[in-house]
Design a protein around this motif. Sequence first.
Motif, PDB file in Angstrom:
ATOM      1  N   ARG A 113       0.827  -1.207   0.000  1.00 36.88           N
ATOM      2  CA  ARG A 113       0.000   0.000   0.000  1.00 36.88           C
ATOM      3  C   ARG A 113       0.860   1.255   0.000  1.00 36.88           C
ATOM      4  NH1 ARG A 113      -1.800  -4.056   2.622  1.00 36.88           N
ATOM      5  NH2 ARG A 113      -0.438  -3.625   4.394  1.00 36.88           N
ATOM      6  N   ILE A 114       0.336   2.328  -0.551  1.00 35.65           N
ATOM      7  CA  ILE A 114       1.046   3.605  -0.570  1.00 35.65           C
ATOM      8  C   ILE A 114       0.720   4.351   0.714  1.00 35.65           C
ATOM      9  CG2 ILE A 114       1.433   5.754  -1.815  1.00 35.65           C
ATOM     10  CD1 ILE A 114       2.321   3.165  -3.258  1.00 35.65           C
ATOM     11  N   LEU A 115       1.734   4.657   1.487  1.00 37.65           N
ATOM     12  CA  LEU A 115       1.551   5.281   2.798  1.00 37.65           C
ATOM     13  C   LEU A 115       1.731   6.797   2.723  1.00 37.65           C
ATOM     14  CD1 LEU A 115       3.636   2.756   4.949  1.00 37.65           C
ATOM     15  CD2 LEU A 115       1.193   2.683   4.410  1.00 37.65           C
ATOM     16  N   ARG A 116       1.021   7.490   3.578  1.00 37.10           N
ATOM     17  CA  ARG A 116       1.197   8.941   3.686  1.00 37.10           C
ATOM     18  C   ARG A 116       2.587   9.254   4.235  1.00 37.10           C
ATOM     19  NH1 ARG A 116      -3.428  12.240   3.645  1.00 37.10           N
ATOM     20  NH2 ARG A 116      -5.395  11.099   3.471  1.00 37.10           N
ATOM     21  N   THR A 117       3.020  10.491   3.994  1.00 40.35           N
ATOM     22  CA  THR A 117       4.362  10.889   4.436  1.00 40.35           C
ATOM     23  C   THR A 117       4.528  10.809   5.943  1.00 40.35           C
ATOM     24  OG1 THR A 117       6.044  12.624   4.246  1.00 40.35           O
ATOM     25  CG2 THR A 117       3.778  13.359   4.577  1.00 40.35           C
ATOM     26  N   GLU A 118       3.439  11.008   6.697  1.00 42.20           N
ATOM     27  CA  GLU A 118       3.537  10.931   8.153  1.00 42.20           C
ATOM     28  C   GLU A 118       3.349   9.504   8.673  1.00 42.20           C
ATOM     29  OE1 GLU A 118      -0.834  12.294   7.502  1.00 42.20           O
ATOM     30  OE2 GLU A 118       1.084  12.269   6.424  1.00 42.20           O
ATOM     31  N   THR A 119       2.878   8.592   7.826  1.00 39.99           N
ATOM     32  CA  THR A 119       2.667   7.205   8.242  1.00 39.99           C
ATOM     33  C   THR A 119       3.894   6.337   7.975  1.00 39.99           C
ATOM     34  OG1 THR A 119       0.328   7.452   7.636  1.00 39.99           O
ATOM     35  CG2 THR A 119       1.121   5.222   8.029  1.00 39.99           C
ATOM     36  N   ALA A 120       4.575   6.604   6.871  1.00 43.70           N
ATOM     37  CA  ALA A 120       5.695   5.754   6.450  1.00 43.70           C
ATOM     38  C   ALA A 120       6.796   5.626   7.509  1.00 43.70           C
ATOM     39  CB  ALA A 120       6.269   6.269   5.134  1.00 43.70           C
ATOM     40  N   PRO A 121       7.256   6.727   8.145  1.00 41.51           N
ATOM     41  CA  PRO A 121       8.309   6.565   9.157  1.00 41.51           C
ATOM     42  C   PRO A 121       7.869   5.698  10.334  1.00 41.51           C
ATOM     43  CG  PRO A 121       8.124   8.863   8.496  1.00 41.51           C
ATOM     44  CD  PRO A 121       6.933   8.162   7.935  1.00 41.51           C
ATOM     45  N   LEU A 122       6.587   5.781  10.687  1.00 40.85           N
ATOM     46  CA  LEU A 122       6.079   5.007  11.815  1.00 40.85           C
ATOM     47  C   LEU A 122       5.991   3.525  11.454  1.00 40.85           C
ATOM     48  CD1 LEU A 122       3.292   7.459  13.067  1.00 40.85           C
ATOM     49  CD2 LEU A 122       5.770   7.493  13.463  1.00 40.85           C
ATOM     50  N   TYR A 123       5.657   3.245  10.200  1.00 43.13           N
ATOM     51  CA  TYR A 123       5.668   1.864   9.715  1.00 43.13           C
ATOM     52  C   TYR A 123       7.086   1.299   9.822  1.00 43.13           C
ATOM     53  CZ  TYR A 123       5.339  -2.068   6.424  1.00 43.13           C
ATOM     54  OH  TYR A 123       5.393  -3.319   5.837  1.00 43.13           O
ATOM     55  N   ALA A 124       8.065   2.068   9.342  1.00 44.50           N
ATOM     56  CA  ALA A 124       9.449   1.601   9.346  1.00 44.50           C
ATOM     57  C   ALA A 124       9.944   1.348  10.774  1.00 44.50           C
ATOM     58  CB  ALA A 124      10.349   2.616   8.645  1.00 44.50           C
ATOM     59  N   LEU A 125       9.662   2.262  11.671  1.00 43.36           N
ATOM     60  CA  LEU A 125      10.092   2.096  13.064  1.00 43.36           C
ATOM     61  C   LEU A 125       9.412   0.899  13.716  1.00 43.36           C
ATOM     62  CD1 LEU A 125      10.139   5.836  14.111  1.00 43.36           C
ATOM     63  CD2 LEU A 125      12.081   4.274  14.331  1.00 43.36           C
ATOM     64  N   SER A 126       8.145   0.695  13.413  1.00 45.90           N
ATOM     65  CA  SER A 126       7.434  -0.460  13.968  1.00 45.90           C
ATOM     66  C   SER A 126       8.043  -1.757  13.455  1.00 45.90           C
ATOM     67  CB  SER A 126       5.952  -0.392  13.590  1.00 45.90           C
ATOM     68  OG  SER A 126       5.335   0.759  14.141  1.00 45.90           O
ATOM     69  N   ALA A 127       8.398  -1.772  12.172  1.00 46.49           N
ATOM     70  CA  ALA A 127       9.018  -2.966  11.598  1.00 46.49           C
ATOM     71  C   ALA A 127      10.357  -3.252  12.264  1.00 46.49           C
ATOM     72  CB  ALA A 127       9.200  -2.787  10.092  1.00 46.49           C
ATOM     73  N   VAL A 128      11.147  -2.199  12.490  1.00 47.22           N
ATOM     74  CA  VAL A 128      12.446  -2.370  13.161  1.00 47.22           C
ATOM     75  C   VAL A 128      12.243  -2.934  14.562  1.00 47.22           C
ATOM     76  CG1 VAL A 128      14.458  -1.182  14.098  1.00 47.22           C
ATOM     77  CG2 VAL A 128      13.599  -0.559  11.831  1.00 47.22           C
ATOM     78  N   SER A 129      11.335  -2.345  15.309  1.00 48.79           N
ATOM     79  CA  SER A 129      11.070  -2.789  16.686  1.00 48.79           C
ATOM     80  C   SER A 129      10.642  -4.256  16.706  1.00 48.79           C
ATOM     81  CB  SER A 129       9.992  -1.919  17.330  1.00 48.79           C
ATOM     82  OG  SER A 129       9.640  -2.421  18.610  1.00 48.79           O
ATOM     83  N   TYR A 130       9.770  -4.630  15.795  1.00 42.39           N
ATOM     84  CA  TYR A 130       9.283  -6.013  15.767  1.00 42.39           C
ATOM     85  C   TYR A 130      10.441  -6.996  15.536  1.00 42.39           C
ATOM     86  CZ  TYR A 130       6.794 -10.203  14.237  1.00 42.39           C
ATOM     87  OH  TYR A 130       6.353 -11.506  14.104  1.00 42.39           O
ATOM     88  N   HIS A 131      11.318  -6.641  14.605  1.00 44.32           N
ATOM     89  CA  HIS A 131      12.401  -7.566  14.252  1.00 44.32           C
ATOM     90  C   HIS A 131      13.492  -7.621  15.311  1.00 44.32           C
ATOM     91  CE1 HIS A 131      11.842  -9.218  10.143  1.00 44.32           C
ATOM     92  NE2 HIS A 131      10.940  -8.268  10.068  1.00 44.32           N
ATOM     93  N   VAL A 132      13.865  -6.474  15.867  1.00 40.32           N
ATOM     94  CA  VAL A 132      15.033  -6.476  16.767  1.00 40.32           C
ATOM     95  C   VAL A 132      14.665  -6.574  18.242  1.00 40.32           C
ATOM     96  CG1 VAL A 132      16.346  -5.118  15.093  1.00 40.32           C
ATOM     97  CG2 VAL A 132      15.189  -3.946  16.973  1.00 40.32           C
ATOM     98  N   GLU A 133      13.369  -6.439  18.563  1.00 39.43           N
ATOM     99  CA  GLU A 133      12.969  -6.539  19.964  1.00 39.43           C
ATOM    100  C   GLU A 133      12.022  -7.717  20.216  1.00 39.43           C
ATOM    101  OE1 GLU A 133      13.241  -2.116  21.829  1.00 39.43           O
ATOM    102  OE2 GLU A 133      11.559  -2.427  20.439  1.00 39.43           O
ATOM    103  N   LEU A 134      10.962  -7.812  19.437  1.00 33.01           N
ATOM    104  CA  LEU A 134       9.968  -8.850  19.706  1.00 33.01           C
ATOM    105  C   LEU A 134      10.374 -10.237  19.217  1.00 33.01           C
ATOM    106  CD1 LEU A 134       6.591  -6.977  19.047  1.00 33.01           C
ATOM    107  CD2 LEU A 134       7.930  -7.146  21.143  1.00 33.01           C
ATOM    108  N   LEU A 135      11.102 -10.274  18.103  1.00 31.05           N
ATOM    109  CA  LEU A 135      11.487 -11.568  17.537  1.00 31.05           C
ATOM    110  C   LEU A 135      12.752 -12.145  18.154  1.00 31.05           C
ATOM    111  CD1 LEU A 135      10.798 -11.329  13.682  1.00 31.05           C
ATOM    112  CD2 LEU A 135       9.457 -12.496  15.430  1.00 31.05           C
ATOM    113  N   ARG A 136      13.473 -11.329  18.971  1.00 31.14           N
ATOM    114  CA  ARG A 136      14.774 -11.803  19.466  1.00 31.14           C
ATOM    115  C   ARG A 136      14.797 -11.832  20.986  1.00 31.14           C
ATOM    116  NH1 ARG A 136      18.829  -8.575  15.248  1.00 31.14           N
ATOM    117  NH2 ARG A 136      17.753  -9.255  13.372  1.00 31.14           N
TER     118      ARG A 136
END
Length: 250
Positions: free
Chosen positions: A227-250
Motif C-alpha cells: 500500500r502507498i503510505l502517507r508521508t507521516e505514516t511511512a516513518p512510523l511503519y518503518a520504526l514499527s518494523a524495526v522494533s518487531y524484528h530487533v525486539e519482539l522476535l529476538r
Amino acid sequence: MQRYFLNDGDIKENTVTISGDDFHHITRVMRMAPGERIITVKGNGMAAVTEISELTDDAVIGTVIEWKNEEKELPVRVVIASGLPKGDKLEYIVQKGTELGAAEFIPFIAARSVVKWDHKKVEKKVDRLQKIAKEAAEQSHRTIVPAIKEPMTADQLAGYAAGFDHKLIAFEEEAKRGETSVLASVLKDITAGQSIFFVFGPEGGLADKEIEKLSAAGFIACGLGPRILRTETAPLYALSAVSYHVELLR
C-alpha cells in the motif's frame, strides 16, 4: 512516577536541581510536594528514583534514592529524515517516532516539499520539535531524548549518512512494483549496535535526481508493503518494523 530529563549540571553527586519548564510542570501542573518521588534521567541515559526534598521559588531540589537499570532503547540506532511536510505533520512524526524509538530526526529539504522554512525561523522550529521529542520521550519512558537536526538537502543527507551501516530510501515506486525484500533482508541481518538511516519524501514524493544522489551515496530504495503510505505514516511503519524484528522476535 513522572519522568524528567536533566540538563548538564542539574545533578551533583546525589542532589538534583530542576528548573525551567520542568519546575513549572512539577509545581504547577502536578502540584507535587516534598516527599514525593519522580524519575530523573541523566544525559547518558542513567535513570534514578529521586525524592523531592525542597521546593524553592524557581527550582525543585531532589535526592537520588536509587539508580535504575533500564533497557528502554532500541538495540539499533534509527535515524529518520523526513521531507518537509505540510501543517503539523512533522510534529506528529517526531512525537510518535520518539515513542517508537527513533534516535534522531532530520527535516529534509526535498525538491517537492511545498513547505519552505524561513531561515530566520529555523532555530525556533527546531527548538519546538526538540521540546515535542523531550515530552514524548518522558511519556514513553525513554532513557534518551532524540536529537532534532537542522534541515538538510539531499546532498547533505548523503554526506551525513556516510558512517551508517544501512541506508534506505522509502520509495513509493518500489511499492507499486511490489518490492518487498529489501527492508525484510536488512532487518533480518541487522545486529545490535548497528545503525539504519531512513529517508522519506514529502507529500509529492522524491524527485528522480534525489534518488540518484542518495543511491550514489549507498542508499537502497525499498518498498514498505503493497500500500502507498502517507508521508507521516511511512516513518512510523518503518520504526514499527524495526522494533518487531530487533525486539519482539529476538
